[in-house]
Design a protein around this motif. Structure first.
Motif, PDB file in Angstrom:
ATOM      1  N   UNK A   1       0.819  -1.219   0.000  1.00 14.82           N
ATOM      2  CA  UNK A   1       0.000   0.000   0.000  1.00 14.82           C
ATOM      3  C   UNK A   1       0.851   1.268   0.000  1.00 14.82           C
TER       4      UNK A   1
ATOM      5  N   UNK B   1      -4.287 -10.799   1.958  1.00  9.71           N
ATOM      6  CA  UNK B   1      -5.085  -9.571   2.058  1.00  9.71           C
ATOM      7  C   UNK B   1      -5.116  -9.046   3.486  1.00  9.71           C
TER       8      UNK B   1
ATOM      9  N   UNK C   1     -11.829   1.989  -0.667  1.00 13.36           N
ATOM     10  CA  UNK C   1     -11.644   0.598  -0.237  1.00 13.36           C
ATOM     11  C   UNK C   1     -10.326   0.470   0.511  1.00 13.36           C
ATOM     12  N   UNK C   2     -10.316  -0.379   1.528  1.00 20.28           N
ATOM     13  CA  UNK C   2      -9.100  -0.532   2.329  1.00 20.28           C
ATOM     14  C   UNK C   2      -8.027  -1.325   1.610  1.00 20.28           C
ATOM     15  N   UNK C   3      -8.447  -2.228   0.753  1.00 16.01           N
ATOM     16  CA  UNK C   3      -7.482  -3.078   0.057  1.00 16.01           C
ATOM     17  C   UNK C   3      -8.158  -3.622  -1.190  1.00 16.01           C
ATOM     18  N   UNK C   4      -7.348  -4.268  -2.020  1.00 18.06           N
ATOM     19  CA  UNK C   4      -7.884  -4.962  -3.184  1.00 18.06           C
ATOM     20  C   UNK C   4      -7.730  -6.455  -2.948  1.00 18.06           C
ATOM     21  N   UNK C   5      -8.587  -7.224  -3.541  1.00 19.31           N
ATOM     22  CA  UNK C   5      -8.451  -8.675  -3.574  1.00 19.31           C
ATOM     23  C   UNK C   5      -7.082  -9.052  -4.135  1.00 19.31           C
TER      24      UNK C   5
ATOM     25  N   UNK D   1     -16.514  -8.754  -5.130  1.00 23.05           N
ATOM     26  CA  UNK D   1     -15.158  -8.279  -5.398  1.00 23.05           C
ATOM     27  C   UNK D   1     -15.190  -7.095  -6.363  1.00 23.05           C
TER      28      UNK D   1
ATOM     29  N   UNK E   1     -15.946  -3.997  -4.516  1.00 22.25           N
ATOM     30  CA  UNK E   1     -14.723  -3.538  -3.844  1.00 22.25           C
ATOM     31  C   UNK E   1     -13.773  -2.863  -4.846  1.00 22.25           C
TER      32      UNK E   1
ATOM     33  N   UNK F   1     -15.016   0.569  -5.530  1.00 21.66           N
ATOM     34  CA  UNK F   1     -14.699   1.448  -4.399  1.00 21.66           C
ATOM     35  C   UNK F   1     -13.248   1.897  -4.476  1.00 21.66           C
ATOM     36  N   UNK F   2     -12.333   0.978  -4.806  1.00 22.06           N
ATOM     37  CA  UNK F   2     -10.905   1.317  -4.886  1.00 22.06           C
ATOM     38  C   UNK F   2     -10.649   2.351  -5.978  1.00 22.06           C
TER      39      UNK F   2
ATOM     40  N   UNK G   1     -16.868  -2.031   1.410  1.00 22.15           N
ATOM     41  CA  UNK G   1     -17.273  -1.299   0.198  1.00 22.15           C
ATOM     42  C   UNK G   1     -18.769  -1.376  -0.046  1.00 22.15           C
TER      43      UNK G   1
ATOM     44  N   UNK H   1     -20.377   1.751   0.884  1.00 18.94           N
ATOM     45  CA  UNK H   1     -19.968   3.005   0.225  1.00 18.94           C
ATOM     46  C   UNK H   1     -20.341   3.103  -1.238  1.00 18.94           C
TER      47      UNK H   1
END
Lengths: 235, 235
Positions: free
Chosen positions: A169, A190, A214-218, B108, B111, B114-115, B142, B145
């Motif tokens: 990140x 993740x 989003x906090x993270x991606x897959x 996914x 998400x 969202x990213x 996500x 949001x």
């Protein structure tokens, strides 16, 4: 082969003891067979259109199947534990998975590697088991084509001349990734990201720029975006 | 609320009849609550650290849970059926899912949206149910949001001035995608691709260049690579 033994192959422990794994499903087994994947035994009911080594009745299939609704075919293969050749990681592109525990992600990443022409995929021993039905199912026919190796990443990546590039990140913009002729791209879990051991071996990290929240991606999504950017600048 | 009713929310039919959905799991419910997601009722055992509207015993939780191993919390929300405003799709970026049936992929993709700061996600009625536990779980926070709307794509996309761009195997190189100020990107199902109705509405298609041999990419992976390329050229 006994029903009890075939049923036991759903567990990693029994797969490793026996050196065998099983996959089920018409589409999946047909794809793997078409891709030349070597199976030792193919159990199939008369419904299956492919070639069976062991014709079985639907009743027997229901007994060996790992699924509530059995498919017409169950194929058994021998686990191949490929090993890295000396210097292998110094050429071409490698995806290394550092503790990616979700089997769907591991399989999808094998498929991503196949799409982007990645030369090999390394799995740390903490990843989902390469020979689980879910991993093979998510990788689809790519399981037959991609060179995948289970190996401790610390030993495999230490002292490489090729850059080890983390997906994190707080790295540089992945869109500015240099056209590395050879590289190892490491994808972490993740939840926990990259292990400390791997982080100490990174040349640099890359980050997929985030516009939203989003906090993270897959993990599989992140792997694909990094591969796409590297292929774009490198060919 | 009755145990029988809570248990029934695992089925789409009952969710739609009651206008309610349920999500379980400490991490997921905590994330959604932290993101300001409105729940009507939160059932929790004494183990949960969050705020419960309905404290329950572990035994009752085991009876209502949809999981073999119940989590300490189950939250119930009211299904919100958002509708498109007139002209809404003419501005910003939209991801449209055309028959994406796998709930993990739908979540996914939410998400991913969202990213990459995508303004909204459209789901054709043939997609996995937006309010299934698996979709919400895969989208993680996500879900709270991203603006997600279930709508027939033919009616929503007909006559748009903003380009409708398909993700397909025979389009132009996605890396040459123009910096569209507004656009709808349509992702089809992995098995069947885009529906004929949607194909007739496309301005053009984009393709992720393939170097290797995989037959297709996972739908969420493809969506992310297209979003990344569009953000790269467009900001």
């Amino acid at each position: 082969m006994e029903i009890q033994l075939l049923r036991s192959l759903r567990d990693k422990k029994h797969r490793e003891e026996l050196g065998l794994y099983a996959v089920e499903g018409d589409k999946l087994v047909s794809e793997l067979v078409a891709a030349g994947h070597p199976f030792e035994q193919i159990f199939a009911t008369p419904d299956w259109r492919g070639e069976a080594t062991h014709p079985v009745t639907p009743e027997d299939m229901a007994r060996v199947s790992h699924f509530p609704t059995p498919s017409p075919v169950l194929a058994v293969g021998r686990i191949q534990r490929a090993e890295l050749s000396p210097g292998e990681l110094e050429s071409g592109l490698t995806l290394a998975l550092d503790g990616v525990q979700d089997p769907g992600n591991v399989g999808t990443i094998i498929r991503v590697a196949d799409w982007f022409g990645i030369d090999r995929v390394l799995l740390s021993p903490g990843c989902a088991d390469l020979y689980s039905q879910k991993v093979i199912q998510s990788s689809m026919g790519s399981f037959a084509r991609v060179r995948a190796l289970v190996t401790p990443l610390g030993a495999a990546l230490a002292g490489l001349r090729a850059p080890v590039i983390g997906c994190a990140l707080d790295g540089r913009d992945v869109r500015d990734i240099p056209a590395e002729p050879a590289a190892v791209i490491v994808i972490g879990s993740e939840g926990r990201g990259l292990s400390e051991e791997v982080r100490s071996l990174l040349r640099y990290s890359v980050t997929i720029p985030r516009v939203g929240s989003a906090e993270s991606l897959n993990a599989a999504v992140a792997a694909a975006v990094v591969c796409d950017n590297l292929r774009r600048v490198r060919g």
